[in-house]
Scaffold this motif. Structure first.
Motif, PDB file in Angstrom:
ATOM      1  N   TRP A   3       0.951  -1.272   0.004  1.00 59.86           N
ATOM      2  CA  TRP A   3      -0.012   0.186   0.103  1.00 59.86           C
ATOM      3  C   TRP A   3       0.815   1.230   0.067  1.00 59.86           C
ATOM      4  O   TRP A   3       0.272   2.403  -0.447  1.00 59.86           O
ATOM      5  N   SER A   4       2.021   1.110   0.516  1.00 65.52           N
ATOM      6  CA  SER A   4       2.871   2.266   0.537  1.00 65.52           C
ATOM      7  C   SER A   4       3.363   2.795  -0.942  1.00 65.52           C
ATOM      8  O   SER A   4       3.826   3.902  -1.018  1.00 65.52           O
ATOM      9  N   GLN A   5       3.325   1.816  -1.877  1.00 65.50           N
ATOM     10  CA  GLN A   5       3.529   2.035  -3.305  1.00 65.50           C
ATOM     11  C   GLN A   5       2.378   2.748  -4.103  1.00 65.50           C
ATOM     12  O   GLN A   5       2.875   3.176  -5.185  1.00 65.50           O
ATOM     13  N   VAL A   6       1.345   2.956  -3.596  1.00 68.04           N
ATOM     14  CA  VAL A   6       0.187   3.281  -4.238  1.00 68.04           C
ATOM     15  C   VAL A   6       0.315   4.860  -4.303  1.00 68.04           C
ATOM     16  O   VAL A   6       0.748   5.525  -3.285  1.00 68.04           O
ATOM     17  N   ASN A   7       0.079   5.592  -5.605  1.00 70.54           N
ATOM     18  CA  ASN A   7       0.142   6.923  -5.498  1.00 70.54           C
ATOM     19  C   ASN A   7      -1.381   7.250  -5.188  1.00 70.54           C
ATOM     20  O   ASN A   7      -2.291   7.261  -6.149  1.00 70.54           O
ATOM     21  N   MET A  12      -7.272  10.948  -5.350  1.00 70.96           N
ATOM     22  CA  MET A  12      -7.755  11.965  -4.396  1.00 70.96           C
ATOM     23  C   MET A  12      -9.085  12.488  -4.618  1.00 70.96           C
ATOM     24  O   MET A  12      -9.761  12.824  -3.480  1.00 70.96           O
ATOM     25  N   PRO A  13      -9.417  13.061  -5.797  1.00 74.62           N
ATOM     26  CA  PRO A  13     -10.595  13.603  -6.122  1.00 74.62           C
ATOM     27  C   PRO A  13     -11.808  12.686  -5.388  1.00 74.62           C
ATOM     28  O   PRO A  13     -12.604  13.143  -4.792  1.00 74.62           O
ATOM     29  N   ILE A  16     -11.790  12.575  -1.550  1.00 75.21           N
ATOM     30  CA  ILE A  16     -12.459  13.852  -1.452  1.00 75.21           C
ATOM     31  C   ILE A  16     -13.772  13.846  -1.228  1.00 75.21           C
ATOM     32  O   ILE A  16     -14.511  14.078  -0.231  1.00 75.21           O
ATOM     33  N   ILE A  17     -14.500  13.402  -2.337  1.00 77.15           N
ATOM     34  CA  ILE A  17     -15.900  13.370  -2.446  1.00 77.15           C
ATOM     35  C   ILE A  17     -16.425  12.164  -1.483  1.00 77.15           C
ATOM     36  O   ILE A  17     -17.586  12.319  -0.627  1.00 77.15           O
ATOM     37  N   LEU A  18     -15.827  11.142  -1.573  1.00 74.34           N
ATOM     38  CA  LEU A  18     -16.145  10.001  -0.561  1.00 74.34           C
ATOM     39  C   LEU A  18     -16.147  10.743   1.125  1.00 74.34           C
ATOM     40  O   LEU A  18     -17.214  10.439   1.848  1.00 74.34           O
ATOM     41  N   GLY A  19     -14.993  11.339   1.373  1.00 74.86           N
ATOM     42  CA  GLY A  19     -15.000  12.012   2.682  1.00 74.86           C
ATOM     43  C   GLY A  19     -16.159  12.871   2.963  1.00 74.86           C
ATOM     44  O   GLY A  19     -16.953  12.799   4.018  1.00 74.86           O
ATOM     45  N   ALA A  50     -12.774  19.046  -4.843  1.00 77.18           N
ATOM     46  CA  ALA A  50     -12.756  18.028  -5.721  1.00 77.18           C
ATOM     47  C   ALA A  50     -12.411  18.496  -6.996  1.00 77.18           C
ATOM     48  O   ALA A  50     -11.195  17.936  -7.737  1.00 77.18           O
ATOM     49  N   ILE A  51     -12.978  19.617  -7.506  1.00 80.89           N
ATOM     50  CA  ILE A  51     -12.663  20.111  -8.790  1.00 80.89           C
ATOM     51  C   ILE A  51     -11.216  20.625  -8.770  1.00 80.89           C
ATOM     52  O   ILE A  51     -10.674  20.431  -9.552  1.00 80.89           O
ATOM     53  N   VAL A  52     -10.809  21.256  -7.632  1.00 70.86           N
ATOM     54  CA  VAL A  52      -9.608  21.536  -7.675  1.00 70.86           C
ATOM     55  C   VAL A  52      -8.395  20.557  -7.508  1.00 70.86           C
ATOM     56  O   VAL A  52      -7.543  20.647  -8.398  1.00 70.86           O
ATOM     57  N   SER A  53      -8.761  19.225  -6.950  1.00 70.15           N
ATOM     58  CA  SER A  53      -7.744  18.248  -6.999  1.00 70.15           C
ATOM     59  C   SER A  53      -7.886  17.830  -8.398  1.00 70.15           C
ATOM     60  O   SER A  53      -6.821  17.075  -8.700  1.00 70.15           O
ATOM     61  N   VAL A  54      -9.041  17.707  -8.958  1.00 74.88           N
ATOM     62  CA  VAL A  54      -8.793  17.032 -10.493  1.00 74.88           C
ATOM     63  C   VAL A  54      -8.065  17.860 -11.288  1.00 74.88           C
ATOM     64  O   VAL A  54      -7.292  17.369 -12.121  1.00 74.88           O
TER      65      VAL A  54
END
Lengths: 469, 103, 613
Positions: A3-7, A12-13, A16-19, A50-54
């Motif tokens: 899991w530490s290798q996952v980017n 991220m978007p 964020i939506i999930l959170g 989320a838009i910003v992170s996209v």
């Protein structure tokens, strides 16, 4: 898997939506009824983050989670369209009484958005199927959320047809898996490379097409659309009119041109057939409608037809034109739904005749509606014209002139029903002459969409340069 | 004796057909839901069979089947909720009586 | 050096337009400030652009408007001496006209809309001036047409005003058709509509001439040249400041600008230039004669404008490119001045009929003085602006061997001086002819100050191109086309005819020395001229009446045959739609069945036609 290798940036978007979906849901649980009113605003903030992170992921190509999830330009653009249109819906409904508790309503919407985003990034059959279900399950609940006979009927129809389509899609996926021995798009591409089209593969492709065709409301898998658009609560219908189809189109673009590239001539023809059927059915039946939202439902079917022209063209320009048209169509359709939302909020009916004299009662709404409808017809200088121009130009340059002609012919037919609404608004005198007031956020949302429809009609390069057309 | 792959596929296709006929012909909304479940399980048989015969070394097909089961459960949950709403409104789950929206 | 402020010159008036469309109604009288501020910003930037060009800058700022694959539509801002000159003229005249309108349009109920239209008209015109390609040129050209239509028909309650607006729009559209065909031909032959690339290409002379002449049709419509000049006098129904802006400095100049801008193309087909010269000459002469008999102050000016535009075309046609552009420049000032002066007069006496005026000199000193300055410039008396530019054109005609054109030009100059001073003597001198002028008084400062500013330019603008300044203007606009040396014969003649014309007008209208009926009103020539050569009637009989007859026939045909077919198709379509909607039965199991049938048909079809077994 390490899991530490996952980017984690790649997803991220979605995170964020999930959170925010969970936060909003918990808000429903723990806040008092006054504080719950602000949950819509919380959801809006989440979507904007989320838009910003996209946007921060722009220009990056990542494939993560053992090739199940990938971020590329198509996915990012479609996610952006989805998030922007959803943000406009949420903005428009901030001051509108929604049919469930605010927390439930907006968290369901966010979960559905999450599913659609995952669909846009899915590069594995398992992922695609789960994402698709995550998109539609909250949507069924939202459609049913009014809990009266009409809402429940529509929800049941949507649900039953939806799961039948899902099952057919799933069955097709199993056949594809059997034919190629893999669920991963890239592996499927490799295994199909150089092979001829076998019957099992063909059946698999067609069954998958049914499932995704249902999602985007292509004829003959469109029957849910008019009912749902008419019968579900207006904010839900607004949401469904724009965003969720992004997932369907993203899946179509990822699956057919990429994974099933070797079968291209076959499915391109299928899409052409579906396009023609959708255009004619949508436009002709819309001519006979009297209910504005039902009319918009059939118009949505017709527009799916126009959009499928991009897939029938089966090249990069076709897909880009399709994405552009999807964007401008979503804006105009969403705008039209928000206008309907604004009028129903003030107790105006939803028959076309109820719009009589709207320009006297609500001049801004009337002009906005006219702009959206003209854009849907495809008149310059509105965005719809540019969208159709590029789409049909792509068809012409791929020797699908007949398809372009049918498209233009259908645009002409569609003028017939859009203009009836405009005629009512401007040429018929109103039955009652009270001015129609609109809540500030909804007004803002409608004006923003109208500005965008005009802006992208005048200066489409702003968007085209993003999708590298 | 080794059972060939095609037998599984035939069973699956038959189940799919039975489910489909149920969806098309039964009038009780709950029965239609069950029919869909049969179709889902037909797909699951496909997945497991293909996984065993086509890719014996990889278990992605079996994983897929597990996910499908989870999704089937959630679909039933949502479906029954909607059917319940219908029942509350019209005191019936007869699909032929649900006909407000048309044309 | 990059000139990224150029887009602002166009953008600021557009923003003003948008603001005024939204808030104009609410702001009412304050709308003017927005629009005037915007045009003053544009004026400032235009002057900066002009200074940059004088400093040797010549640039193009390009933006891609839409592109798909290799297909690009660009728009841009071309800055060179010609466009810089036009920018300053357009923004300056527009600014002065807008300031003047604060007084003239005071209290009008659509005040905000008026300024919105003025802003957008100015923006369209600036976009036209900037055009580096013909697509932008054509679009701005149409934009100018649309907003002039709105402005001419501004008082649309007046039937004549809305008729005039319609006529202006329709007549110019006839010319635009030629322009559009020219553009299509150009694109087909050259594959581009970018001016820079086109002018560098080689064209066969015949082809270049054909395209140029077609393009010139557009200019004939916009610049009111014979035979499409009929819309301009009618367009005087618009508010007078609009006439000053549209019919003196900008829109009518657009045609001349088009020819000047496309000059390299015209030069590739020299026959087209001869055509331009002949049309220009006919226009100049004919309009001048009509102006002799007009009795409406604005109509006199309208015909005089047509005549002067004819001069410009004549200049361009005989090869005196710089002279034509120079006359465009000076004419913009003195004609705007005359129109605004006429506006001031109309504002004071509430009439446009010159024989109801008289003796205004005593009551309206500023208006009178500036009007006379404008008149002297128009008549071509040195050292006023019009003299230098007109002299240059006549000189060009003379030296290039167009003798007939030259003599007609001289004759027209005589007529010009005569009708101009006929107007001045009748309006400003003598006794008041109607009693309602007793209360006529000078206009407020917002109206008289623009007059003074324009008067200053009418007096001095010509000097820029005079031998005293070493023909600085011509050297600036057309470095290749050096100005001709002074020809005493030409200059002398042109001064002489101007003075003769003024004297004759004085004898006839300033004194009572000449008999009242030196030319009988029943004289056939007088009748011919007074009836504008029966051009409107000609159009009526040759075009409009047959068109009506044809139209009536077509209408019948349309009602019976076409309508039948169309209605049939429409009905069939609607019926088809109504039939198809029955598929949506409302039963969810039917829908599932249709989906399944759709799938099965697709499967069968694909196995059949894709040949898979």
């Amino acid at each position: 898997m390490d899991w530490s290798q996952v980017n984690w940036m790649a997803i991220m978007p979605e995170l964020i939506i999930l959170g925010f979906a969970i936060i909003v849901l918990l808000g429903e649980l723990f806040l008092n009824s006054d504080a719950r009113r602000s949950l819509g605003a919380v959801a809006l903030v989440g979507i904007i983050i989320a838009i910003v992170s996209v946007i921060r992921l722009w220009g990056i190509n990542i494939t993560e989670f053992n090739g199940m999830f990938s971020v590329d330009l198509t996915a990012n653009v479609l996610k952006l369209i989805l998030l922007i249109t959803t943000a406009l819906v949420v903005l428009g409904t901030l001051k509108v009484k929604v049919t469930l508790g605010e927390g439930e309503f907006f968290s369901l919407m966010l979960f559905s958005v999450l599913g659609t985003m995952l669909m846009a990034s899915a590069t594995d059959l398992i992922m695609l199927f789960i994402a698709l279900e995550l998109t539609v399950l909250p949507a069924y609940v939202l459609v049913a959320s009014k809990r009266d006979a009409r809402s429940a009927e529509v929800a049941l129809k949507y649900f039953l047809l939806g799961i039948v389509a899902s099952v057919i899609l799933l069955y097709g996926m199993t056949l594809l898996f059997g034919a190629t021995g893999s669920t991963n798009f890239a592996a499927i591409t490799n295994s199909l490379h150089g092979h001829s089209l076998e019957p099992m593969l063909l059946v698999a492709i067609l069954m998958i097409m049914v499932g995704l065709g249902f999602k985007v409301a292509a004829v003959p898998f469109h029957f849910w659309a008019p009912d749902v658009y008419e019968g579900s609560p207006v904010p839900v219908a607004s949401y469904l009119s724009a965003g969720p189809k992004a997932g369907g189109f993203a899946a179509l673009i990822h699956l057919f041109p990429v994974a099933l590239a070797s079968a291209a001539p076959a499915w391109a023809t299928f899409f052409a057939i579906l396009a023609v059927l959708s255009m004619f059915t949508g436009n002709l039946v819309a001519l006979a409608q009297t209910h504005v939202r039902r009319l918009l439902g059939y118009s949505a079917v017709a527009h799916t037809g126009y959009l499928l022209v991009g897939l029938a063209v089966a090249n990069r320009i076709g897909y880009s034109s399709m994405i552009f048209y999807f964007f401008v169509y979503s804006l105009a359709a969403l705008g039209a739904f928000l206008v309907v939302l604004a009028t129903t909020e003030r107790g105006i009916g939803e028959n076309i005749t109820d719009f009589a004299g709207l320009h006297k009662r609500a001049p801004v709404l009337a002009i906005a509606m006219a702009v959206f409808l003209f854009s849907l017809v495809g008149l310059p200088p509105f965005a719809g014209f540019m969208g159709k121009f590029f789409l049909f130009k792509a068809a012409v340059s791929s020797n699908l002139i007949w398809l372009a002609i049918i498209g233009v012919l259908n645009s002409a037919i569609s003028f017939g029903y859009y203009v009836t609404i405009i005629r009512q608004m401007y040429l018929v005198s109103p039955e009652s002459d009270g001015t129609v007031t609109i809540s500030k956020p909804l007004y803002l949302s409608i004006v923003l969409i109208m500005a965008a429809v005009i802006f992208f009609g005048v200066y489409p390069t702003a968007f085209l340069s993003i999708i590298k057309l | 004796m080794v059972i060939p792959l095609s037998w599984y596929l035939i069973v699956s296709a038959i189940l799919f057909g039975i489910g489909l006929i149920g969806v098309l012909l039964r009038q009780n909304a709950v029965t239609i839901l069950f029919s869909v479940e049969i179709m889902l399980n037909a797909a699951n048989i496909n997945l497991v069979a293909f996984s065993r015969y086509v890719t014996p070394s990889v278990i992605s097909g079996q994983m897929f089947a597990l996910f499908v089961m989870a999704i089937a459960a959630s679909e039933v949950a949502v479906g029954l909720a909607i059917v319940l709403t219908i029942y509350r409104n019209v005191q019936s789950v007869d699909i032929d009586r649900i006909n407000i929206f048309k044309w | 050096m990059l000139a990224y402020y150029l887009p602002l010159i166009v953008l600021v008036p557009i923003l003003s337009f948008i603001t005024l469309v939204i808030f104009g109604k609410r702001w009412g009288g304050k709308s003017a400030y927005v629009s005037i501020a915007a045009v003053l910003i544009s004026l400032g930037l235009s002057i900066k652009a002009l200074i940059d060009v004088l400093g040797g800058l010549s640039t193009k700022v390009l933006f891609t408007w839409a592109s798909i694959g290799s297909f690009h539509i660009t728009f841009g801002f071309l800055l060179d001496p010609l466009s810089a000159m036009m920018l300053v003229v357009v923004t300056l005249v527009s600014a002065l006209v807008q300031i003047f309108s604060m007084g003239y349009m005071h209290g009008d109920k659509r005040y905000g809309w008026f300024y919105a239209c003025l802003s957008m008209f100015t923006a369209s015109m600036l976009l036209l001036v900037f055009a580096p390609n013909y697509v932008q040129m054509y679009m701005a050209w149409e934009g100018v047409g649309v907003f002039s239509y709105l402005l001419i028909g501004f008082w649309f309650e007046k039937r004549s005003a809305s008729q005039a607006a319609k006529k202006a729009f329709m007549v110019t559209r006839v010319g635009d058709l030629g322009f559009a065909i020219a553009l299509i031909l150009l694109y087909v032959h050259a594959g581009t509509l970018d001016m820079g690339k086109l002018f560098a290409m080689h064209f066969a002379p015949a082809l270049a001439a054909t395209i140029s002449i077609l393009m010139f049709f557009g200019a004939v419509g916009k610049s009111a040249q014979f035979p499409l000049h009929v819309w301009l006098p009618d367009a005087m129904e618009g508010p007078t400041p609009v006439s000053a802006l549209i019919h003196a400095a900008t829109m009518v100049a657009a045609g001349v600008y088009l020819v000047a801008r496309s000059y390299p193309l015209f030069e590739k087909g020299p026959a087209s230039l001869e055509f331009v010269a002949v049309i220009g000459t006919i226009t100049a002469f004919m309009a001048a004669t009509i102006a002799l008999t007009a009795t409406d102050i604005k109509k006199v000016l309208a015909y005089s404008t047509i005549s002067q535009l004819g001069y410009m075309m004549m200049g361009l046609g005989v090869g005196a490119f710089a002279a034509g552009a120079f006359h465009l420049f000076t004419h913009a000032f003195f004609k705007a001045l005359l129109f605004l002066g006429a506006g001031s007069v109309i504002h004071a006496v509430h009439s446009q009929e010159i024989f109801e005026m008289g003796g205004l000199w005593k009551k309206m000193k500023i208006t009178s003085i500036t009007f006379i300055i404008g008149g002297l410039a128009l008549a071509g008396v040195p050292p006023f602006a019009g003299f230098w530019s007109k002299d240059e054109i006549l000189l060009g005609a003379y030296t290039s061997g167009h003798t007939v054109i030259f003599w007609i030009g001289i004759l027209t100059a005589l007529l010009t001086a005569f009708y101009t001073f006929r107007l001045i003597f009748v309006v400003f001198f003598g006794q008041p002819r109607a009693d309602h002028h007793g209360h006529a008084h000078e206009s407020p400062a917002v109206m008289s100050i623009p007059l003074l500013i324009l008067g200053f330019f009418a007096l001095t603008a010509g000097l820029l191109g005079s031998p005293f300044m070493h023909n600085a203007f011509q050297g600036f606009i057309a470095p290749g086309h050096e100005a001709e040396a002074i020809n005493p014969l030409v200059m002398g003649l042109s001064v002489a005819v101007a003075l003769i014309g003024i004297t004759a007008a004085w004898l006839k209208y300033g004194t009572q020395l000449l008999p009242e009926n030196i030319i009988g009103k029943n004289n056939p020539v007088y009748k011919l001229v007074a009836n504008k050569y029966y051009m409107d009637e000609l159009y009526q009989y040759v075009l409009i009446t047959p068109t009506h007859v044809l139209a009536r026939f077509v209408l019948k045909f349309d009602q019976i045959v076409v309508d039948g077919i169309v209605n049939g198709v429409a009905k069939a379509t609607a019926a088809f739609g109504s039939g198809m909607k029955r598929l949506q039965t409302g039963y969810v199991q039917n829908y599932a069945l249709f989906m399944l049938v759709g799938l099965i048909i697709l499967i069968i079809w694909s196995f059949r036609f894709l040949g898979i077994h």
